[in-house]
Design an enzyme around this catalytic site. Structure first.
Site, PDB file in Angstrom:
ATOM      1  N   ASP A  44       4.298   0.592  11.889  1.00 12.56           N
ATOM      2  CA  ASP A  44       3.027   0.054  11.381  1.00 12.56           C
ATOM      3  C   ASP A  44       2.775  -1.381  11.841  1.00 12.56           C
ATOM      4  O   ASP A  44       1.652  -1.870  11.754  1.00 12.56           O
ATOM      5  CB  ASP A  44       2.996   0.097   9.845  1.00 12.56           C
ATOM      6  N   ILE A  55       3.421  18.351   7.939  1.00  7.59           N
ATOM      7  CA  ILE A  55       4.163  18.118   6.689  1.00  7.59           C
ATOM      8  C   ILE A  55       5.184  19.236   6.466  1.00  7.59           C
ATOM      9  O   ILE A  55       5.517  19.598   5.333  1.00  7.59           O
ATOM     10  CB  ILE A  55       3.214  17.983   5.479  1.00  7.59           C
ATOM     11  N   ASP A  56       5.690  19.775   7.581  1.00  7.03           N
ATOM     12  CA  ASP A  56       6.634  20.901   7.499  1.00  7.03           C
ATOM     13  C   ASP A  56       7.899  20.564   6.710  1.00  7.03           C
ATOM     14  O   ASP A  56       8.418  21.401   5.962  1.00  7.03           O
ATOM     15  CB  ASP A  56       7.012  21.365   8.905  1.00  7.03           C
ATOM     16  N   ARG A 102      -8.820  -0.714   4.146  1.00  8.90           N
ATOM     17  CA  ARG A 102      -7.975   0.222   3.378  1.00  8.90           C
ATOM     18  C   ARG A 102      -6.588  -0.361   3.118  1.00  8.90           C
ATOM     19  O   ARG A 102      -5.968  -0.103   2.111  1.00  8.90           O
ATOM     20  CB  ARG A 102      -7.749   1.498   4.213  1.00  8.90           C
ATOM     21  N   ARG A 114       1.026  14.642  12.768  1.00  7.08           N
ATOM     22  CA  ARG A 114       1.475  14.333  11.394  1.00  7.08           C
ATOM     23  C   ARG A 114       1.661  15.605  10.548  1.00  7.08           C
ATOM     24  O   ARG A 114       1.029  15.779   9.519  1.00  7.08           O
ATOM     25  CB  ARG A 114       0.515  13.359  10.716  1.00  7.08           C
ATOM     26  N   ARG A 132      -3.562  10.325   3.332  1.00  7.75           N
ATOM     27  CA  ARG A 132      -2.399  11.211   3.523  1.00  7.75           C
ATOM     28  C   ARG A 132      -1.579  11.285   2.236  1.00  7.75           C
ATOM     29  O   ARG A 132      -1.030  12.313   1.915  1.00  7.75           O
ATOM     30  CB  ARG A 132      -1.549  10.662   4.675  1.00  7.75           C
ATOM     31  N   CYS A 164      -4.725   8.340   8.795  1.00  9.13           N
ATOM     32  CA  CYS A 164      -5.043   7.817  10.131  1.00  9.13           C
ATOM     33  C   CYS A 164      -4.749   8.864  11.222  1.00  9.13           C
ATOM     34  O   CYS A 164      -3.767   9.571  11.169  1.00  9.13           O
ATOM     35  CB  CYS A 164      -4.184   6.588  10.422  1.00  9.13           C
ATOM     36  N   LYS A 198       0.853  -1.205   0.000  1.00 10.74           N
ATOM     37  CA  LYS A 198       0.000   0.000   0.000  1.00 10.74           C
ATOM     38  C   LYS A 198       0.887   1.252   0.000  1.00 10.74           C
ATOM     39  O   LYS A 198       0.652   2.177  -0.761  1.00 10.74           O
ATOM     40  CB  LYS A 198      -0.886   0.015   1.254  1.00 10.74           C
ATOM     41  N   ASN A 199       1.917   1.245   0.862  1.00 10.79           N
ATOM     42  CA  ASN A 199       2.695   2.473   1.024  1.00 10.79           C
ATOM     43  C   ASN A 199       3.679   2.731  -0.104  1.00 10.79           C
ATOM     44  O   ASN A 199       4.382   3.733  -0.107  1.00 10.79           O
ATOM     45  CB  ASN A 199       3.374   2.482   2.395  1.00 10.79           C
TER      46      ASN A 199
HETATM   47  C1  EPZ Z   1       4.444   6.702   5.920  1.00 11.53           C
HETATM   48  O1  EPZ Z   1       3.782   7.831   6.487  1.00 11.53           O
HETATM   49  C2  EPZ Z   1       3.395   5.601   5.934  1.00 11.53           C
HETATM   50  N1  EPZ Z   1       2.252   6.028   5.143  1.00 11.53           N
HETATM   51  C3  EPZ Z   1       2.946   5.333   7.362  1.00 11.53           C
HETATM   52  O2  EPZ Z   1       2.082   4.200   7.300  1.00 11.53           O
HETATM   53  C4  EPZ Z   1       4.160   4.954   8.208  1.00 11.53           C
HETATM   54  O3  EPZ Z   1       3.755   4.812   9.544  1.00 11.53           O
HETATM   55  C5  EPZ Z   1       5.210   6.058   8.103  1.00 11.53           C
HETATM   56  O4  EPZ Z   1       5.559   6.282   6.726  1.00 11.53           O
HETATM   57  C6  EPZ Z   1       6.488   5.694   8.864  1.00 11.53           C
HETATM   58  O5  EPZ Z   1       7.011   4.515   8.357  1.00 11.53           O
HETATM   59  C7  EPZ Z   1       2.355   6.020   3.799  1.00 11.53           C
HETATM   60  O6  EPZ Z   1       3.387   5.681   3.242  1.00 11.53           O
HETATM   61  C8  EPZ Z   1       1.123   6.442   3.043  1.00 11.53           C
HETATM   62  P1  EPZ Z   1       6.758  10.099   7.895  1.00 11.53           P
HETATM   63  P2  EPZ Z   1       4.472   9.293   6.407  1.00 11.53           P
HETATM   64  O7  EPZ Z   1       6.747  11.255   6.968  1.00 11.53           O
HETATM   65  O8  EPZ Z   1       5.091   9.457   5.093  1.00 11.53           O
HETATM   66  C9  EPZ Z   1       6.837  13.329  11.380  1.00 11.53           C
HETATM   67  C10 EPZ Z   1       0.155   2.940   7.672  1.00 11.53           C
HETATM   68  O9  EPZ Z   1      -0.330   2.467   8.711  1.00 11.53           O
HETATM   69  N2  EPZ Z   1       6.940  14.262  10.261  1.00 11.53           N
HETATM   70  O10 EPZ Z   1       7.990   9.275   8.041  1.00 11.53           O
HETATM   71  O11 EPZ Z   1       3.490  10.274   6.899  1.00 11.53           O
HETATM   72  C11 EPZ Z   1       5.383  12.893  11.504  1.00 11.53           C
HETATM   73  O12 EPZ Z   1       4.726  13.650  12.446  1.00 11.53           O
HETATM   74  C12 EPZ Z   1       0.691   4.359   7.673  1.00 11.53           C
HETATM   75  O13 EPZ Z   1       0.270   2.318   6.576  1.00 11.53           O
HETATM   76  C13 EPZ Z   1       7.150  15.611  10.533  1.00 11.53           C
HETATM   77  O14 EPZ Z   1       7.290  16.021  11.693  1.00 11.53           O
HETATM   78  O15 EPZ Z   1       5.603   9.079   7.513  1.00 11.53           O
HETATM   79  C14 EPZ Z   1       5.454  11.482  11.992  1.00 11.53           C
HETATM   80  O16 EPZ Z   1       5.463  11.487  13.405  1.00 11.53           O
HETATM   81  C15 EPZ Z   1       0.486   5.059   8.999  1.00 11.53           C
HETATM   82  N3  EPZ Z   1       7.180  16.485   9.512  1.00 11.53           N
HETATM   83  C16 EPZ Z   1       6.788  10.980  11.542  1.00 11.53           C
HETATM   84  O17 EPZ Z   1       7.532  12.096  11.082  1.00 11.53           O
HETATM   85  C17 EPZ Z   1       7.015  16.075   8.202  1.00 11.53           C
HETATM   86  O18 EPZ Z   1       7.060  16.922   7.284  1.00 11.53           O
HETATM   87  C18 EPZ Z   1       6.597   9.932  10.461  1.00 11.53           C
HETATM   88  O19 EPZ Z   1       6.224  10.616   9.309  1.00 11.53           O
HETATM   89  C19 EPZ Z   1       6.808  14.703   7.952  1.00 11.53           C
HETATM   90  C20 EPZ Z   1       6.773  13.811   8.990  1.00 11.53           C
END
Ligand code: EPZ
Length: 419
Positions: free
Chosen positions: A305, A123-124, A397, A121, A92, A116, A22-23
């Site tokens: 995850d 996106i800064d 999902r 979360r 997302r 979720c 999925k991811n």
């Molecule tokens: C991806 O999310 C996955 N989703 C998530 O899977 C997974 O938990 C995550 O990577 C970590 O492995 C998809 O790929 C669609 P991150 P993503 O950017 O890209 C902080 C599932 O269950 N952060 O690594 O959102 C944020 O708050 C889902 O399949 C910032 O602070 O992960 C979070 O705590 C859930 N600023 C952490 O990093 C940013 O700009 C992880 O975010 C981006 C992220």
């Protein structure tokens, strides 16, 4: 709304085959926008996130044919449009259209992404990176208005946190940028390598995907592309956890065991019996499981995850296991439901102490997010009696055909309408 009724404690015998990740697919589809040519993507899982992304592609004028897990995308008539709230809020990964629309059109209008509820979360990192590539960003009526006067500018970026999403989004945006982009402290997840392979198949020049430093040399334009979605390591891990608790002659096939090293190491520590044969793992229930400590972190660490389904596994281990979630602020909302089923878990913010083994009993519980739902499904399969899980759209999902896959190997699960 639908719910699941699970009759617990059924042995699992037979084979579950793992689908595409999925991811990965939720990034591959938006990435295809970078070319006005044709793309072919193999091993595409039939999950609701894919359907929503294909609706977005069609709203941009893309022609998509999705049959037998193969997706053909023709972007000859592609144009730039606002990615509406009705789509963007559902997942997302809608934010990956920022990178590809900026890359191709130097402009993107995207409503706030959904996903979720497991933490703030932000996106800064994505937005700061785009600004450093000469993109101006305004927030207008609940969506981002992003523009660059000309092609994005290649630059060096340091990520405070190895964000998966930001790594992929910047890689996509930098593919058609003017100059070279370097990401330092990039995320290393296997899904990132899958996206880089896809972009390179279209003529991109990306090196270092899967390591902490990725270099993208911008090119003028891309041509047709083709890629196969990697197996879903989280789906595979979830089924392996079920096998470790209920398997007899049980096999999970179509996976990449290297992507699951952290889980397999913890299984060995807990005393789980399993055997790897090529892209399959044979796994069976073990009489006594030892307590193990789990701390989720970035790849190749234990994946966040899999943390929730693994916390259900810990309830069946003898002794005290410490579970710690380090990525999200609010990913323990399944624990009260597990305790209602008879688990003995003391949770404090992002840490939990799990005392086992506990005899789980079927109860009415609710899925609060995708992987919380998976943890309750595992619990329902282990529990005595019948468990009812509501809000299960979350589970559907991320797990393709999970009810039929499990019933084929001996589970007793019914999908019914909420009364
Ligand atoms: C991806 O999310 C996955 N989703 C998530 O899977 C997974 O938990 C995550 O990577 C970590 O492995 C998809 O790929 C669609 P991150 P993503 O950017 O890209 C902080 C599932 O269950 N952060 O690594 O959102 C944020 O708050 C889902 O399949 C910032 O602070 O992960 C979070 O705590 C859930 N600023 C952490 O990093 C940013 O700009 C992880 O975010 C981006 C992220």
């Amino acid at each position: 709304m639908k719910k699941l009724l699970i009759k617990g404690n059924k042995e699992l015998n037979g084979e579950v085959h793992i689908g595409g990740a999925k991811n990965a697919i939720v990034a591959l589809i938006p990435a295809s926008v970078l070319t006005k040519g044709k793309c072919v993507i193999h091993n595409v899982p039939d999950i609701s996130d894919v359907r929503i992304l294909l609706d977005i592609m069609k709203s941009l004028g893309s022609e998509v044919i999705y049959k037998n897990e193969t997706l053909i995308i023709d972007n000859k008539n592609l144009h730039n449009e606002l990615i509406k709230q009705e789509y963007a809020s559902k997942l997302r990964a809608s934010y990956y259209f920022m990178g590809s629309l900026l890359g191709l059109f130097n402009k993107a209008e995207i409503s706030y992404p959904g996903g979720c509820i497991i933490g703030s979360r932000p996106i800064d990192i994505h937005l700061d990176s785009f600004k450093k590539m000469n993109v101006t960003i305004k927030e207008v009526d609940g969506h981002y208005l992003m523009k660059s006067k000309s092609r994005l500018k290649g630059t060096s970026l340091f990520f405070d946190f190895p964000s998966v999403g930001a790594t992929i989004n910047v890689m996509i945006a930098a593919t058609l940028a003017n100059g070279v982009t370097k990401i330092i402290n990039a995320a290393r997840e296997p899904e990132i390598v899958n996206v880089a392979d896809f972009l390179n198949s279209m003529g991109a020049k990306i090196k270092g995907a899967g390591t902490g430093e990725i270099i993208i040399e911008g090119v003028e334009e891309l041509h047709d592309g083709e890629v196969t979605v990697i197996p879903d390591r989280i789906e595979a891990g979830t089924y392996l956890i079920m096998g470790a608790l209920l398997g007899r002659n049980f096999k999970v096939s179509g996976l990449v065991s290297e992507h699951l090293e952290s889980l397999l190491f913890k299984f060995r520590e807990a005393g789980v019996k399993y055997k790897i044969k090529g892209n399959s793992v044979y796994i069976s229930r073990t009489r006594k499981l030892n307590a193990v400590n789990i701390k989720t972190t970035v790849y190749p660490g234990f994946p966040t995850d899999l943390g929730q389904p693994m916390s259900t596994f810990l309830t069946q281990c003898s002794g005290e296991s410490i579970f710690e979630e380090t990525i999200y602020e609010n990913r323990l909302r399944h624990i009260p439901h597990l305790n209602a089923m008879g688990a003995n878990i003391n949770a404090f913010e992002k840490k939990a102490v799990v005392i086992g083994p506990s005899k789980l009993v079927g109860r009415k519980v609710k899925a609060t997010d995708l992987r919380a739902g998976a943890s309750l499904l595992v619990a329902g399969m282990v529990a005595e009696g019948t468990t009812e899980i509501s809000n299960i759209e979350h589970i559907l999902r991320g797990y393709e055909n999970i009810v039929s896959k499990l019933n084929k190997v001996g589970a007793d699960i019914r999908l019914i309408d909420e009364d």
